[in-house]
Design an enzyme around this catalytic site. Structure first.
Site, short mmCIF file in Angstrom:
data_model
loop_
_atom_site.label_atom_id
_atom_site.label_comp_id
_atom_site.label_asym_id
_atom_site.label_seq_id
_atom_site.Cartn_x
_atom_site.Cartn_y
_atom_site.Cartn_z
N HIS A 143 48.29 35.62 106.75
CA HIS A 143 48.14 36.86 105.97
C HIS A 143 49.41 37.69 105.79
O HIS A 143 49.44 38.57 104.96
CB HIS A 143 47.03 37.69 106.64
CG HIS A 143 46.45 38.83 105.86
ND1 HIS A 143 46.17 38.76 104.51
CD2 HIS A 143 46.07 40.08 106.25
CE1 HIS A 143 45.63 39.91 104.11
NE2 HIS A 143 45.57 40.73 105.15
N ASP A 192 44.34 31.71 101.75
CA ASP A 192 45.38 32.03 100.76
C ASP A 192 46.10 30.76 100.29
O ASP A 192 47.32 30.65 100.38
CB ASP A 192 46.36 33.09 101.28
CG ASP A 192 45.78 34.50 101.20
OD1 ASP A 192 44.55 34.63 101.00
OD2 ASP A 192 46.55 35.47 101.33
N HIS A 199 41.94 34.25 108.94
CA HIS A 199 43.03 34.57 108.03
C HIS A 199 43.70 35.90 108.35
O HIS A 199 44.92 36.00 108.46
CB HIS A 199 42.53 34.59 106.58
CG HIS A 199 43.63 34.92 105.62
ND1 HIS A 199 44.65 34.04 105.34
CD2 HIS A 199 43.91 36.06 104.92
CE1 HIS A 199 45.50 34.62 104.50
NE2 HIS A 199 45.07 35.85 104.24
N ARG A 205 47.71 48.09 103.95
CA ARG A 205 47.31 47.48 102.69
C ARG A 205 46.30 48.31 101.90
O ARG A 205 46.06 48.05 100.73
CB ARG A 205 46.67 46.10 102.94
CG ARG A 205 47.58 45.12 103.63
CD ARG A 205 46.80 43.88 104.00
NE ARG A 205 47.57 42.99 104.83
CZ ARG A 205 48.34 42.00 104.39
NH1 ARG A 205 48.45 41.79 103.10
NH2 ARG A 205 49.01 41.22 105.22
N ASP A 223 49.25 30.75 105.06
CA ASP A 223 49.23 30.88 103.59
C ASP A 223 50.19 29.87 102.95
O ASP A 223 51.34 29.74 103.39
CB ASP A 223 49.70 32.28 103.17
CG ASP A 223 48.95 33.41 103.84
OD1 ASP A 223 48.52 33.26 104.99
OD2 ASP A 223 48.81 34.47 103.19
N ASN A 273 41.92 36.30 101.92
CA ASN A 273 41.55 37.39 101.01
C ASN A 273 41.84 37.03 99.55
O ASN A 273 41.28 37.64 98.64
CB ASN A 273 42.28 38.68 101.40
CG ASN A 273 43.79 38.55 101.35
OD1 ASN A 273 44.37 37.70 102.02
ND2 ASN A 273 44.44 39.38 100.55
N HIS A 274 42.71 36.02 99.32
CA HIS A 274 42.99 35.62 97.93
C HIS A 274 42.00 34.59 97.39
O HIS A 274 42.09 34.24 96.21
CB HIS A 274 44.43 35.11 97.80
CG HIS A 274 45.40 36.22 97.57
ND1 HIS A 274 45.79 36.63 96.31
CD2 HIS A 274 46.03 37.05 98.44
CE1 HIS A 274 46.64 37.65 96.42
NE2 HIS A 274 46.79 37.92 97.70
N HIS A 304 49.90 29.75 99.20
CA HIS A 304 50.07 30.52 97.97
C HIS A 304 50.65 29.75 96.78
O HIS A 304 51.65 30.16 96.19
CB HIS A 304 50.93 31.75 98.25
CG HIS A 304 50.14 32.93 98.72
ND1 HIS A 304 49.08 33.47 98.00
CD2 HIS A 304 50.22 33.67 99.86
CE1 HIS A 304 48.57 34.50 98.67
NE2 HIS A 304 49.23 34.63 99.81
N ASP A 338 47.13 31.71 94.19
CA ASP A 338 47.72 32.97 93.70
C ASP A 338 49.22 33.04 94.02
O ASP A 338 49.71 32.44 94.96
CB ASP A 338 47.02 34.20 94.27
CG ASP A 338 45.71 34.53 93.56
OD1 ASP A 338 45.53 34.05 92.42
OD2 ASP A 338 44.89 35.26 94.13
N ARG A 339 49.90 33.83 93.19
CA ARG A 339 51.34 34.07 93.26
C ARG A 339 52.15 32.83 92.89
O ARG A 339 52.84 32.82 91.89
CB ARG A 339 51.75 34.65 94.61
CG ARG A 339 51.15 36.04 94.84
CD ARG A 339 51.87 36.79 95.93
NE ARG A 339 51.36 38.15 96.08
CZ ARG A 339 51.83 39.22 95.45
NH1 ARG A 339 52.80 39.09 94.57
NH2 ARG A 339 51.31 40.41 95.67
#
Length: 483
Positions: free
Chosen positions: A412, A256, A337, A385, A227, A288-289, A229, A259-260
């Site tokens: 992840h 990923d 991922h 999660r 990730d 997943n993002h 991100h 995001d964030r």
């Protein structure tokens, strides 16, 4: 008996105070461990459960947070913080309607609390917006491709534009290098070139199967990153440490991307541009993002609207559905991922056969490959999660044996050193966003594999400074209240 019980209550309270200190220092895993011990000594204190729920939320373990907050509510149905913590966890999972019920309950318990009133209003607005979007949305079968309706050739580039330019239809290394430099100075590239990069990347991505076989010739190497991100300046540092992507220095970024972090657009355009420049020098897997529901909550949608346009939001959503779900390096190393599956016997051919051109479903192979996590215990368990599952070393071993593979590499999850080796050395987690969200204090890592032996060489690295734009700067307003 009374003395012993009293002693336990006092010890539990001491542990709670230590857990609170760990939480304040952003040591959320340590806080969870200390709250665990407090709960073992005194399980009837709702505060311990609610506090542990908050620590789970910080670790993105939203399923566990919901369970803990629910337990706090069972112990004390008038404990407003229990509903508040559960509402925040539901919110982070994108379950706005469930969150709304909990915030309504907070307001009933604390009618004069201005903070509760404000959060309830924001939640009501979010739910109304979702209901409206659901009412006007069309099904996947009816939806026409937005990419097919866009043509970058007809977009004019103004003479006063001074940024990176693509001459014609071919993306060059000179263009990419100038674009990287423009991004470093917080300048965006022209919409024409952004559109060209995304459309050309889409053509390449949708042509590959859901599981991609990667061949690394003897004497060559291959780098896997986890990730990133939206942490663009840390991505540049990876390239500084390990070289720019090329046919001779190939990379796989394992989902990923966005995001964030608040430089997600810069990251995705960089990765897509390298994919166009060197199709076998840049491999990309879905995380997943890379999905509408996550992008709506965690910042990418807001960032794209701010830096480009609403049309690009739809375009990215469509192109993310083209990303493959897994890679196999030299028929020996399986890379995805999230992780493995709720059933045994899944073959590589089953993964290759997944129809991935959709938003991730809430169950099944595609959901699990994006969301699952390894666990230290054998067998399978529920996901912390609230999506996917947890799987043990025996599950990993059977999957590898069934498919004649040696190793699983997945991402992840934040890890203190940027990586973690589990399951008797048969599974490695790699995470490449150091000091995640500017608060976790973790290192990032990447893995270099050299053929023919493919022995993992793991490199850890620390975060580098970035311009003063906070993580989640473009995120859903409502969610930012809970960060």
């Amino acid at each position: 008996m009374g003395d012993s019980s009293n002693s336990n209550v006092l010890k539990a309270e001491e542990l709670k105070l230590r857990a609170n200190e760990a939480f304040k220092a952003n040591k959320f895993s340590q806080a969870v461990d200390l709250y665990d011990q407090a709960i073992d000594l005194n399980s009837s204190n709702a505060v311990y459960w609610a506090n542990r729920a908050f620590a789970h939320t910080k670790l993105e373990e939203y399923g566990s947070a919901v369970q803990d907050a629910t337990k706090a509510i069972e112990i004390d149905p008038k404990y407003s913080k229990g509903y508040y913590r559960r509402g925040a966890a539901y919110l982070a999972m994108g379950k706005f309607k469930e969150a709304l019920k909990d915030f309504q309950q907070v307001k009933r318990i604390c009618p004069n609390d201005p903070d509760a009133t404000r959060k309830l209003k924001e939640c009501e607005k979010a739910v109304q917006k979702i209901r409206f979007e659901e009412a006007i949305s069309v099904g996947d079968t009816e939806r026409r491709s937005i990419a097919d309706s866009l043509d970058y050739h007809i977009i004019e580039v103004e003479s006063q534009y001074t940024g990176a330019r693509i001459d014609g239809d071919t993306i060059t290394l000179d263009f990419v290098k100038q674009m990287l430099d423009d991004f470093k100075k917080q300048r965006c590239i022209h919409k024409r070139y952004a559109l060209q990069i995304v459309l050309q990347a889409r053509d390449l991505l949708r042509a590959v199967p859901s599981l991609v076989d990667v061949n690394v010739p003897n004497g060559s190497h291959f780098t896997v990153c986890g990730d990133v991100h939206g942490q663009y300046f840390d991505l540049l540092n990876i390239f500084e440490l390990n070289g720019l992507p090329s046919e001779d220095n190939p990379y796989l970024f394992n989902g990923d991307f966005v995001d964030r972090g608040s430089f997600s657009l810069e990251i995705i355009l960089t990765l897509f541009a390298f994919k166009c420049l060197y199709p076998t020098g840049m491999y990309l897997a879905r995380g997943n993002h890379e999905s509408k529901s996550m992008n709506k909550i965690y910042g990418f949608e807001g960032e794209v609207k701010s830096k480009l346009s609403d049309t690009f939001v739809e375009l990215f959503a469509e192109v993310f559905c083209c990303l493959p779900l897994a890679h196999v390096i030299n028929k020996k190393v399986f890379v995805c991922h999230g992780g493995l599956f709720s059933v045994d016997g899944v073959k590589l051919s089953d993964i290759k056969a997944i129809d991935r051109f959709c938003e991730p479903p809430e169950e099944g192979l595609m959901c699990e490959i994006l969301w699952s996590d390894p666990q230290p215990q054998l067998g399978r368990g529920p996901s912390k999660r609230g999506v996917g599952l947890s799987f043990g070393a025996d599950v990993t071993k059977r999957f590898l044996d069934d498919n004649n593979l040696d190793l699983v590499v997945r991402s992840h999850e934040v890890k203190d050193e940027g990586y973690e080796i589990m399951h008797d050395g048969k599974l490695i987690t790699v995470f490449s966003a150091p000091n995640y969200c500017d608060q976790m204090g973790n290192k990032g890592a990447f893995i270099r594999f050299a053929a023919p032996d493919l022995k993992p060489d793991i490199v850890s690295f620390s975060a580098v400074p970035h311009p003063d734009v906070k993580p989640m700067a473009y995120a859903n307003n409502f969610l930012r209240m809970f960060q």
